[in-house]
Structure formats: C-alpha cells, structure tokens
Design an enzyme around this catalytic site. Structure first.
Site, mmCIF file in Angstrom:
data_model
loop_
_atom_site.group_PDB
_atom_site.id
_atom_site.type_symbol
_atom_site.label_atom_id
_atom_site.label_comp_id
_atom_site.label_asym_id
_atom_site.label_seq_id
_atom_site.Cartn_x
_atom_site.Cartn_y
_atom_site.Cartn_z
ATOM 1 C CG ASP A 140 -2.274 0.613 0.958
ATOM 2 O OD1 ASP A 140 -2.276 1.816 0.662
ATOM 3 O OD2 ASP A 140 -3.317 -0.057 1.056
ATOM 4 C CG HIS A 215 -5.176 3.954 0.662
ATOM 5 N ND1 HIS A 215 -4.719 2.692 0.360
ATOM 6 C CD2 HIS A 215 -6.464 3.986 0.248
ATOM 7 C CE1 HIS A 215 -5.696 2.009 -0.225
ATOM 8 N NE2 HIS A 215 -6.765 2.777 -0.307
ATOM 9 C CB SER A 544 -9.108 0.636 -0.502
ATOM 10 O OG SER A 544 -8.318 0.765 -1.637
#
Ligand SMILES: *[C@@H]1O[C@H](CO)[C@@H](O)[C@H](O)[C@H]1NC(C)=O
Ligand SMILES: *[C@@H]1O[C@H](CO)[C@@H](O)[C@H](O)[C@H]1NC(C)=O
Length: 644
Positions: A140, A215, A544
């Site tokens: 990620d 994220h 996600s």
C-alpha cells in the site's frame, strides 16, 4: 514458438505506451524458470543482466538498466528499454513474456462488532487467538508507525520464520518497527522512472516506508491494528478501534506513491514478501481487467499461493457498472464492499419546512447540533466547474456566508468543501447526481452534509421555486442499528470479469463504506494539505477498506488452522458467507436483491469462517485445468502458472 506470438500480442495490446521510439520505458521480462541459458551464470542476477548485455546497444553500463531482479514471485526482471531494444530482447531464448509496466491505483472501530466478533465471548477471536502468530503483508502507501493502532503491547515475539527487515529512510528508523509492525520496506524504482517522464511532483513524499497519504495506515490497521480504546474522529463514531486480527503481526510494503502504484514495484514487493515469510498478502489496489498472462499481480500471486500465502485483493470501485471487477485471478480472494448499519445523520431543513435526509461526520460545535439558517445557493456555469465546486470556480460575491450546493462526482468530495470554504462559503450540501449512490461521509473542513439523488431533486426544485432559498443542517451524531445492513455498496465493482467472463467474481463482500481506522498524525482527516486538524483515526470508503477486513479474517483462520492451504482458507471464507442481511432478508443492491455478480458468495461472516465445517481444497495444479476451460492456450497457461 507459441510464446513468440504472445510477445507480439502483448506489444500490440500496449502499443499506446510507445510515445517516442527512443524513450526508455520500464518492462517486466519473464524468463523460462528452467531456462537453457541459466546454467552458464553464477547467479540469477548475472543471468538477468546477460539479457540486457545482448540488447542494450549504447555504451552505458547495462546494470543501470536493470531495475529489479525477481526470483520468487516470477523468474525474470524489470528493466528500462527502448522500443528497438525491446524488439531484440524478445528474440532471445528463454524470454517467455514481456509486459509493459502498468500504473494501478489504490481503491479508496466499529466494523468488527458489526461482523459479530465479540472480544469477551467464546468466539472466533478466541479460537484463533486474535490471529496470534500470523503475519499480514500489506502492499500500500506505507505506514504511520507512531499511530496507537501499531503499539505492540501484549504482542508475542517475532515469529521464527520471519526474515523481513525494517528498512530505514526519510523519517523512518529501525526502531519504528516493533512486535506489531514487524517489517517495513519501500519499492519506488518503477514509480520514479515513470514519474520523471510525466510532470508529477513527488516532493511531498517520504523516501521511506512512512505513509504520506494515509491509505496504507488505514488499511493495515483495519487488517491487524491493535485495540485502541476511546478512538474517534474528532469525537464522532467513538468506540474501541481494532483490526480484524488484533493479534497478528503486520509487515508493510510501500508500493503506492502519489502517482499511483506501478506493477514493477508491486511485483518486487511480492517477490520479497514471499521470502520474508508472510502468511497473508493484502492488496487494496488495482487497475483494469487484462488477460491473466499479462497481469503481473495474477502471475506473482499464483507463486505466492504456491508458497502457502493467501492473497486478498480489492475488487475495484467502478461499480455498479457490470464487468468492472479487477484482480480476478481464481486463486486470489477478490473483495467487494458492503455498508455498515452505522449512520451519521445530518438533516437539511429547507426554508419551506421540508426535511431532506443526509449524512455527515462534521464534528459540529460543542454547544449546538445545528447551524443557523443560511441563504442557499447553487452556482451554475457554462463549464460545470461551479456545479462540481472546483477550486477557484465559485465567485466569492455569490457564495460568501452562504450554504453552497455542490454536485458529487469528478473532483474529490473533501476538496469541494475546501473550494467552498476558500470562496467564503459557510456550509455545503453535497448533492448526489446519480441514483443509488450511497451517502459516503467525509470529515469536511466546514459544516456539510451529503444527500441522496431524490433529495437532490427536491433541493434543486426548491431553490428554483423561491427567490430567497434558505436551509439549515441539523447534525444527529452517530446512530447504530437503525438501517438495513449490510447492503451492496454501489461503487463496489461487479462481475463477471471483462476479459475472463467465465470467472465468477467478486468472491465475497465485506464492510467498505464509512470505515474508521488509523490515520497519520501529520495529516488532516480529509487528507487535504490545507486541513490543519489532527486526528489518529479517520473515515474512508472503498473496496480498499473491504479488502483488509478479509485479510484479517484470513489471518484468524490461519491462526486457528495453521496447516490449511490458501485455497482452503478462501473456501472457508466463501462457504460460510451470509446471503441475508441482519434482518434475515436478502442482501439488497439498491432497490433490488443483490445478484451473485455483486456479492459473490455473500457477506463475510468471520465467526463461521473460522469454523466452516466443510472446505474445498484445491492444489495449484488444479488451476491449470481451470485455465484450460477458460480458453487460455498452453503457452498462456505456462506464462501464468509455469506448468503445462
Ligand atoms: C513540487 O512541489 C514543491 C512543494 O509543493 C515545490 O516547492 C516545487 O517547486 C514543486 N516542483 C515542481 C517541479 O513542480
Ligand atoms: C494520537 O495518539 C497518541 C498516542 O496515543 C496521543 O499522544 C496523541 O495525542 C493522539 N493525537 C490526537 C490528535 O488525538
């Protein structure tokens, strides 16, 4: 050779990347695993380099063209090549496929309770000891190691099989790793090469595993974050924040940067993660559907599965469009997104007394849960920029001190709020322009709410109907259990696969709407550079967010059943999925019951997945037959599986 026709096909397929004949581009070159030329070289690296020595014509040192050498996720390498070098490389023996580097994207405290896991009961968490001993590898944007979700209180020592490292770099030291966050590395060469040829500005990034976007911190804490009491987003959604497998170790592989996530970097991370000893790989990223033999994630994950690693990927956010699903290889668990039963009501009261339901995470003002009635304005223009509230598109004279209506879509939701604020607006209503879109909430920089399509139609009709339209917003805090859930998130990608229509995907859905998880402490909750508020948690939506829920559950299963294969783990998750919602009715997709191409086998149920009763186990070689029935040729299957 059949393989040669493939090269030709791949090159045709990706011809659009050849902008200039002499521009160097990154390519992933796959070699025959038992190449006839291999034995003449002392090491894999020298073997890989020899292909460049035979192709690169210029005087330069060939090793500067070799950017990655792969051996676990694929036999081969990534290199910088010109178009003419590519043509000569493809003629060399042992070269079985060449893939241009692809740019992929990230697919952007409470959810564990919704899924039925109870820390004090006799349940999956206890049987699996909270995922103790397992290692979840997260590919990620990196990690914010100081987040309370990565504290290692009560964590067991590092597993003996762990061979990974804590890579130092900009603002990241080896002491940033601990018994929770056991590994951290970064892979940026593919990104760097691609970003110098585009005009992107990467100066805001940390050249280290540290997360500058948030994220990766969010997804890795969702999968395996520690328990954090009293977690909230500026006081909203308060509760204990906890990953799905709070006892699991986390290893972070930073492969996504401001400009996206490049397949050469992703494959390099998978290559290392396989050797590091992870049990689960979690990938909340993806691109468009392409044939499996051209998809390095499909190829690398096949090798990972052969090594006993479960690979869990986001299904993508291009729903409700049919055939929008990505990461569709049969050995990958492909995860769609569902809603929770938690709402953040923020109701609009129009000047005519009408109420419009909306949702928001605006923390309000501690003395009042409503903002005073304001004049309402919807600015329309030739180019639609002001309808969507682009930065700089709203005339200050028209919006100052007013409540501004912004259409959803095109630009970032939180950015619309910033645009209104910059132009002097006092509040915002985000209006849905597409039927079915759910109310994803954001922690806006000004008082704001998000309303549905039908409400938007009423709102705009009201604005037209009167010379002085007015409205106020009444914030209702956090409400749990009042709505029907789970439902399919409208953005959740739908099957079947575009390039492989007979692959049934997604496999399953998991919570992915308004998920609260860890956040870097130097970013505001919206992630906008102007947002100076500081939080340890924020809310995000996307497949996600759904993917790491299942990665954590896979870790729980691995902990309870250490000998199970990735196929057995995937089967346990799928055969125990719920096909009804919490009220016992069919799971809904908008106004109709969900189809298999929206939910796969259903909604994930971790409690039952840890004790599935029946599992279907398959061996890697069984996929060869499956690929045959999908219509792939022998040479294509060889590229994917290295088996015939
Ligand atoms: C990149 O951004 C930084 C800070 O935002 C700025 O100082 C720099 O000039 C930019 N560089 C380019 C090449 O645009
Ligand atoms: C985040 O958590 C840390 C450690 O628990 C704490 O010291 C800090 O004050 C928190 N920050 C915010 C903004 O709540």
């Amino acid at each position: 050779m059949e393989a040669k026709s493939h090269l030709f096909f791949l090159i045709l397929l990706f011809n659009f990347v050849f902008l200039h004949a002499n521009t160097l581009q990154t390519y992933i070159v796959q070699l025959h695993p038992h190449g006839v030329t291999r034995s003449s070289f002392a090491s894999e690296f020298h073997w890989h380099l020899s292909f460049l020595e035979q192709t690169v014509s210029s005087e330069e040192d060939c090793s500067s063209r070799l950017i990655y050498s792969y051996r676990s996720a694929m036999e081969g390498f990534a290199a910088l090549l010109s178009e003419s070098e590519l043509v000569s490389l493809q003629k060399l023996p042992d070269v079985i496929a060449i893939m241009p580097d692809r740019r992929l994207q990230i697919q952007t405290t409470y959810s564990y309770k919704f899924l039925g896991l109870n820390p004090t009961g006799e349940d999956a968490w206890h049987k699996s000891r909270f995922g103790r001993g397992t290692i979840i590898g997260v590919l990620d944007t990196g990690v914010w190691p100081e987040s309370p979700s990565f504290n290692d209180q009560g964590m067991p020592p590092l597993p003996k099989k762990w061979r990974g490292i804590c890579q130092e770099g900009q603002d990241f030291n080896s002491y940033n790793c601990n018994k929770k966050l056991i590994g951290a590395r970064f892979f940026n060469i593919g990104h760097r090469v691609a970003s110098t040829s585009t005009s992107s500005n990467t100066t805001r990034e940390y050249l280290s595993p540290r997360d500058s976007q948030g994220h990766g911190t969010h997804t890795s804490s969702t999968a395996g974050g520690a328990s954090v009491p009293m977690a909230s987003v500026l006081g909203i959604g308060a509760g204990i924040a906890r990953g799905m497998a709070p006892g699991a170790h986390i290893a972070v592989y930073k492969v996504c940067w401001f400009n996206g996530c490049y397949s050469s970097d992703i494959l390099a991370a998978m290559d290392v993660a396989i050797r590091d000893g992870v049990d689960v790989l979690s990938l909340s990223l993806g691109g468009f559907s392409i044939p499996l033999f051209a998809d390095s994630i499909a190829i690398g994950s096949f090798r990972a599965v052969e090594h006993g690693i479960s690979v869990i990927c986001a299904a993508g956010n291009y729903g409700p469009l049919q055939n929008s699903v990505t990461n569709e290889a049969p050995w990958i668990a492909t995860i769609g997104a569902s809603t929770l039963d938690r709402k953040f009501p923020a109701i609009v009261r129009l000047g005519n007394g009408q109420f419009l339901y909306g949702e928001s995470m605006y923390p309000g003002n501690q003395f009042s849960n409503t903002i005073k009635e304001l004049e309402l304005v919807y600015v329309t223009g030739e180019d639609m920029a002001s309808e969507f509230c682009f930065r700089g598109s709203l005339p200050r004279a028209k919006v100052r001190g007013k409540m501004v209506v912004c259409d959803r879509g095109v630009n970032d939701r939180a950015e619309k709020g910033q645009a209104v604020k910059e132009s002097g607006g006092a509040a915002m209503i985000l209006a849905n322009t597409i039927n079915l879109e759910e109310d994803t909430v954001d922690v806006h920089v000004l008082p704001a709410t998000s309303i549905g399509f039908e409400e938007s139609v009423h709102l705009k009709a009201y604005i037209k109907s009167t010379r002085k339209p007015r409205a106020r917003i009444i914030f209702g805090g956090t409400v749990i259990g009042k709505s029907r859930a789970p439902e399919v998130a409208q953005f959740s990608a739908r099957g079947p696969s575009f390039t492989n229509p007979s692959i049934l995907k997604p496999d399953i859905i998991a919570p992915g709407v308004n998920i609260i998880a860890a956040w870097p402490e130097n970013l505001g909750p919206t992630g906008l550079p102007e947002d100076s508020r500081r939080v340890n948690f924020t809310v995000m939506s996307g497949t996600s967010m759904a993917c790491p829920h299942v990665s954590g559950i896979a870790a729980l299963i691995r902990s309870a059943h250490p000998r199970w294969s990735p196929a057995a783990v995937k089967s346990a998750i799928m055969t125990t999925a719920d096909v009804t919602d919490h009220s016992g009715n069919p799971i809904m997709d908008g106004k109709k019951p969900a189809e298999v191409f929206a939910i796969g086998s259903g909604h994930v149920n971790p409690e039952r997945a840890v004790n599935p009763g029946l599992i279907y186990d398959i061996k890697p070689e069984d996929y060869v037959t499956h690929l045959c029935t999908l219509g792939y040729t022998r040479s294509e299957i060889f590229i994917i599986t290295q088996r015939i």
